[in-house]
Design a protein around this motif. Structure first.
Motif, mmCIF file in Angstrom:
data_model
loop_
_atom_site.group_PDB
_atom_site.id
_atom_site.type_symbol
_atom_site.label_atom_id
_atom_site.label_comp_id
_atom_site.label_asym_id
_atom_site.label_seq_id
_atom_site.Cartn_x
_atom_site.Cartn_y
_atom_site.Cartn_z
ATOM 1 N N PRO A 63 0.828 -1.212 0.000
ATOM 2 C CA PRO A 63 0.000 0.000 0.000
ATOM 3 C C PRO A 63 0.863 1.264 0.000
ATOM 4 C CG PRO A 63 -0.829 -1.589 1.585
ATOM 5 C CD PRO A 63 0.482 -2.128 1.099
ATOM 6 N N GLU A 64 0.274 2.374 -0.431
ATOM 7 C CA GLU A 64 1.023 3.619 -0.593
ATOM 8 C C GLU A 64 1.658 4.101 0.696
ATOM 9 O OE1 GLU A 64 0.348 8.178 -2.317
ATOM 10 O OE2 GLU A 64 -1.292 6.719 -2.319
ATOM 11 N N ASP A 65 0.960 3.888 1.830
ATOM 12 C CA ASP A 65 1.508 4.366 3.100
ATOM 13 C C ASP A 65 2.617 3.465 3.626
ATOM 14 O OD1 ASP A 65 -0.067 2.205 3.743
ATOM 15 O OD2 ASP A 65 -1.024 3.150 5.478
ATOM 16 N N ILE A 66 3.008 2.460 2.855
ATOM 17 C CA ILE A 66 4.152 1.601 3.175
ATOM 18 C C ILE A 66 5.230 1.725 2.106
ATOM 19 C CG2 ILE A 66 4.929 -0.796 3.354
ATOM 20 C CD1 ILE A 66 2.325 -1.425 4.780
ATOM 21 N N ARG A 67 4.860 1.644 0.849
ATOM 22 C CA ARG A 67 5.877 1.587 -0.211
ATOM 23 C C ARG A 67 6.613 2.901 -0.394
ATOM 24 N NH1 ARG A 67 1.065 1.519 -3.578
ATOM 25 N NH2 ARG A 67 0.909 3.445 -4.815
ATOM 26 N N PHE A 352 19.690 -0.473 12.717
ATOM 27 C CA PHE A 352 18.428 -1.157 12.440
ATOM 28 C C PHE A 352 17.822 -0.530 11.188
ATOM 29 C CE2 PHE A 352 17.746 1.579 16.349
ATOM 30 C CZ PHE A 352 17.382 2.731 15.669
ATOM 31 N N GLY A 353 16.611 -0.962 10.834
ATOM 32 C CA GLY A 353 15.937 -0.391 9.685
ATOM 33 C C GLY A 353 14.876 0.602 10.112
ATOM 34 N N ARG A 354 13.870 0.789 9.249
ATOM 35 C CA ARG A 354 12.788 1.736 9.513
ATOM 36 C C ARG A 354 11.442 1.058 9.311
ATOM 37 N NH1 ARG A 354 13.695 6.410 12.316
ATOM 38 N NH2 ARG A 354 15.918 6.036 12.700
ATOM 39 N N SER A 355 10.465 1.491 10.072
ATOM 40 C CA SER A 355 9.158 0.844 10.075
ATOM 41 C C SER A 355 8.478 0.914 8.721
ATOM 42 C CB SER A 355 8.259 1.493 11.130
ATOM 43 O OG SER A 355 8.035 2.856 10.797
ATOM 44 N N PRO A 356 7.742 -0.135 8.349
ATOM 45 C CA PRO A 356 7.000 -0.108 7.086
ATOM 46 C C PRO A 356 5.952 1.005 7.039
ATOM 47 C CG PRO A 356 7.182 -2.339 7.923
ATOM 48 C CD PRO A 356 7.662 -1.439 9.020
ATOM 49 N N LYS A 357 5.279 1.216 8.131
ATOM 50 C CA LYS A 357 4.215 2.209 8.165
ATOM 51 C C LYS A 357 4.796 3.614 8.216
ATOM 52 C CE LYS A 357 -0.335 2.915 8.653
ATOM 53 N NZ LYS A 357 -1.357 2.388 7.719
ATOM 54 N N ILE A 358 4.340 4.466 7.295
ATOM 55 C CA ILE A 358 4.758 5.865 7.274
ATOM 56 C C ILE A 358 3.761 6.682 8.077
ATOM 57 C CG2 ILE A 358 5.241 7.865 5.816
ATOM 58 C CD1 ILE A 358 5.655 5.867 3.495
ATOM 59 N N SER A 359 4.261 7.504 8.992
ATOM 60 C CA SER A 359 3.393 8.371 9.775
ATOM 61 C C SER A 359 3.849 9.812 9.609
ATOM 62 C CB SER A 359 3.440 7.968 11.250
ATOM 63 O OG SER A 359 4.705 8.281 11.798
ATOM 64 N N HIS A 360 3.205 10.725 10.330
ATOM 65 C CA HIS A 360 3.602 12.136 10.268
ATOM 66 C C HIS A 360 5.031 12.333 10.765
ATOM 67 C CE1 HIS A 360 2.438 11.662 14.491
ATOM 68 N NE2 HIS A 360 3.174 12.728 14.741
ATOM 69 N N ALA A 361 5.544 11.346 11.507
ATOM 70 C CA ALA A 361 6.905 11.447 12.041
ATOM 71 C C ALA A 361 7.915 10.655 11.212
ATOM 72 C CB ALA A 361 6.938 10.971 13.487
ATOM 73 N N GLY A 362 7.566 10.335 9.986
ATOM 74 C CA GLY A 362 8.498 9.611 9.125
ATOM 75 C C GLY A 362 8.362 8.111 9.293
ATOM 76 N N ARG A 363 9.476 7.437 9.330
ATOM 77 C CA ARG A 363 9.490 5.997 9.619
ATOM 78 C C ARG A 363 10.246 5.810 10.931
ATOM 79 N NH1 ARG A 363 7.925 2.834 5.073
ATOM 80 N NH2 ARG A 363 8.356 3.739 3.008
ATOM 81 N N ASP A 364 9.714 4.971 11.802
ATOM 82 C CA ASP A 364 10.290 4.799 13.133
ATOM 83 C C ASP A 364 11.339 3.674 13.159
ATOM 84 O OD1 ASP A 364 8.776 6.852 14.344
ATOM 85 O OD2 ASP A 364 7.034 5.524 14.431
ATOM 86 N N HIS A 365 11.998 3.535 14.310
ATOM 87 C CA HIS A 365 13.016 2.498 14.504
ATOM 88 C C HIS A 365 12.399 1.124 14.243
ATOM 89 C CE1 HIS A 365 15.288 5.243 17.620
ATOM 90 N NE2 HIS A 365 14.963 5.881 16.504
ATOM 91 N N TYR A 385 20.642 -12.249 -0.496
ATOM 92 C CA TYR A 385 20.502 -13.311 0.492
ATOM 93 C C TYR A 385 19.375 -12.931 1.441
ATOM 94 C CZ TYR A 385 21.464 -16.755 4.083
ATOM 95 O OH TYR A 385 21.349 -17.794 4.975
ATOM 96 N N GLY A 386 18.481 -13.871 1.687
ATOM 97 C CA GLY A 386 17.373 -13.639 2.593
ATOM 98 C C GLY A 386 16.291 -12.796 1.957
ATOM 99 N N ALA A 387 15.159 -12.725 2.633
ATOM 100 C CA ALA A 387 14.036 -11.951 2.118
ATOM 101 C C ALA A 387 13.164 -11.474 3.271
ATOM 102 C CB ALA A 387 13.209 -12.792 1.142
ATOM 103 N N SER A 388 12.558 -10.311 3.067
ATOM 104 C CA SER A 388 11.566 -9.803 4.006
ATOM 105 C C SER A 388 10.165 -10.156 3.488
ATOM 106 C CB SER A 388 11.707 -8.286 4.143
ATOM 107 O OG SER A 388 11.503 -7.650 2.892
ATOM 108 N N ASP A 389 9.165 -9.936 4.315
ATOM 109 C CA ASP A 389 7.802 -10.206 3.886
ATOM 110 C C ASP A 389 7.314 -9.112 2.941
ATOM 111 O OD1 ASP A 389 7.114 -8.039 5.480
ATOM 112 O OD2 ASP A 389 6.303 -9.259 7.104
ATOM 113 N N LYS A 390 6.046 -9.152 2.557
ATOM 114 C CA LYS A 390 5.539 -8.276 1.496
ATOM 115 C C LYS A 390 5.527 -6.802 1.872
ATOM 116 C CE LYS A 390 0.689 -9.070 2.796
ATOM 117 N NZ LYS A 390 -0.616 -9.587 2.317
#
Length: 441
Positions: A63-67, A352-365, A385-390
């Motif tokens: 979804p747009e708020d993730i990709r 670490f990476g950043r959260s899939p969900k985008i909020s008003h504060a960007g992407r979180d830890h 090597y390796g894969a994440s989910d969708k």
């Protein structure tokens, strides 16, 4: 002329005070070179935690708020796609491996960085960083430090990165650059090898007498002193830190900002014999923007409120990713042309990476799933090597723990992960993980 036969002056002999702070101990300076010891590492730290979804692991079907707004682009390797702000790296995807299944459980900058740089999921306060371990087990045999950290860490990360952990101060890094004082600045001057300006003749005499009183072991201490003097007063190490010796066109290719010039300096240091150079991936300031801190990749909270995570400000991917693309691609080209990529491991990763969900504060830890880039020193290029989910939230295939990641780095550098660090020869292995065999050609 050998070190043993080189004459040294009274003043030279007294200028070696504090040499342990350069990451050089007596075992390091006297150990003979071996084939396995010729491997080196440039460890590029995306301080703050980079968004894997917007860079190395895009999710165009989410979804747009993730990709997010960035499209994936094809790379040189069929089937491998990365974010559109990394086109230069895309054209050399055959030279590196993407690990898309990194994972641990510590979501704080301080704790996450300690996990990232030690290869332990639950490190103790005294657990040493990779550079300190390499300085202990594979020290430099030229007159340069074994371990250098270019640029500083700041914010809420504790200064443990400047120590050698339980290995001691002899294995701590020599740090170059702080905040705005970086090799990219025209005013920058390398002064780490300069003698202290406030040392009086009386204190010099006292140091000379102390050194003479310690030289009771048949000459070993004196040989150590001579090699230390060569480091402090000789030209080799100073030349390695002098970017003015590089052609202006090459400096331009790396990018004149902090990250580009820091990586060019890292290449010079590796070429001179440094074993591991950590480079904080601070991408500098956009024109007209005031300095806040060097946590480039911490793109939420205050950073997001001052400009979108997808903008071109200090904490925007539109600024940071093109700088990373320019500098790291230049590093790969430069190392390859000089025949150094075969023996130099390049690591690009954050705490670490950043959260899939985008909020008003960007992407979180988001430590549950994130990506790393590896190249050189036997790492297979052109692979994932390796894969994440969708949505890029969790690992879907071949999870990589901090322990296995650390063991993989040590293996690439010619250090058996089971090598013991403690004096008793039985406890404290370099790593408790297993190298990922699939990553090696």
């Amino acid at each position: 002329m050998t070190l043993q036969s080189r004459a040294i002056s009274r003043r030279q002999l007294l200028q070696i005070g504090g040499i342990g702070a350069l990451g050089l101990g007596l075992p390091q300076l006297l150990r003979a070179e071996t084939p396995a010891a010729k491997k080196s590492c440039i460890f590029i730290v995306q301080y703050g935690g980079a968004s894997h979804i917007d860079s190395l692991d895009p999710k165009p079907g989410a979804p747009e708020d993730i990709r997010g707004p960035y499209r994936p682009i094809a790379t040189r390797v069929p089937g491998i796609r990365i974010g559109e702000l990394l086109p230069r790296l895309g054209r050399m995807a055959d030279r590196f491996c993407l690990v898309r299944s990194m994972s641990h459980g510590n979501g704080g900058h301080d704790g996450g960085m300690h996990v990232c740089m030690t290869g332990h999921s639950d490190p103790k306060e005294s657990t040493p960083y990779f550079g300190s371990v390499l300085a202990k087990l594979r020290p430099s045999t030229t007159n340069v430090p074994s371990y250098v950290w270019v640029q500083n860490l700041a914010g809420d990360v504790q200064p443990r990165y400047l120590s050698g952990g339980f290995l001691g101060a002899a294995y701590s890094p020599l740090r170059i650059g702080t905040d705005l004082d970086t090799p990219a600045s025209p005013e920058f001057r390398f002064t780490a090898f300069n003698p202290a300006a406030d040392v009086s003749d009386t204190r010099l005499a006292e140091r000379e007498n102390l050194l003479a009183s310690l030289d009771r072991d048949g000459g070993a201490m004196r040989r150590f002193q001579e090699k230390a003097v060569t480091l402090v007063t000789g030209p080799e190490a100073r030349r390695a830190f002098d970017l003015d010796r590089e052609p202006p066109a090459l400096r331009d290719r790396y990018g004149r900002g902090p990250l580009g010039q820091n990586l060019l300096l890292a290449r010079r240091l590796i070429e001179a014999g440094v074993r591991l150079v950590s480079v904080t991936a601070w991408t500098g300031l956009p024109p007209g923007e005031k300095f806040r801190n060097v946590q480039t990749w911490d793109m939420h909270g205050e950073g997001a409120s001052l400009g979108s995570i997808f903008g071109t400000g200090h904490f925007g991917l539109g600024w940071a990713l093109p700088r990373l693309d320019e500098a790291v691609s230049a590093l790969f080209e430069d190392l390859d042309l000089r025949g150094l990529l075969e023996t130099t491991l390049v690591v690009v990763v954050g705490e670490f990476g950043r959260s899939p969900k985008i909020s008003h504060a960007g992407r979180d830890h988001w430590p549950a799933c994130y990506s790393a880039l590896l190249a050189g020193a036997g790492i297979r290029g052109g692979m994932v090597y390796g894969a994440s989910d969708k949505t890029g939230a969790y690992v879907a295939d071949n999870p990589v723990s901090p322990e296995n990641f650390g063991a993989t780095l040590f293996h690439a550098l010619g250090v058996p992960p089971e090598t013991r660090l403690a004096k008793d020869g039985f406890t404290q292995p370099a790593s408790t993980g297993e190298p990922i065999a699939a990553l090696f050609a």
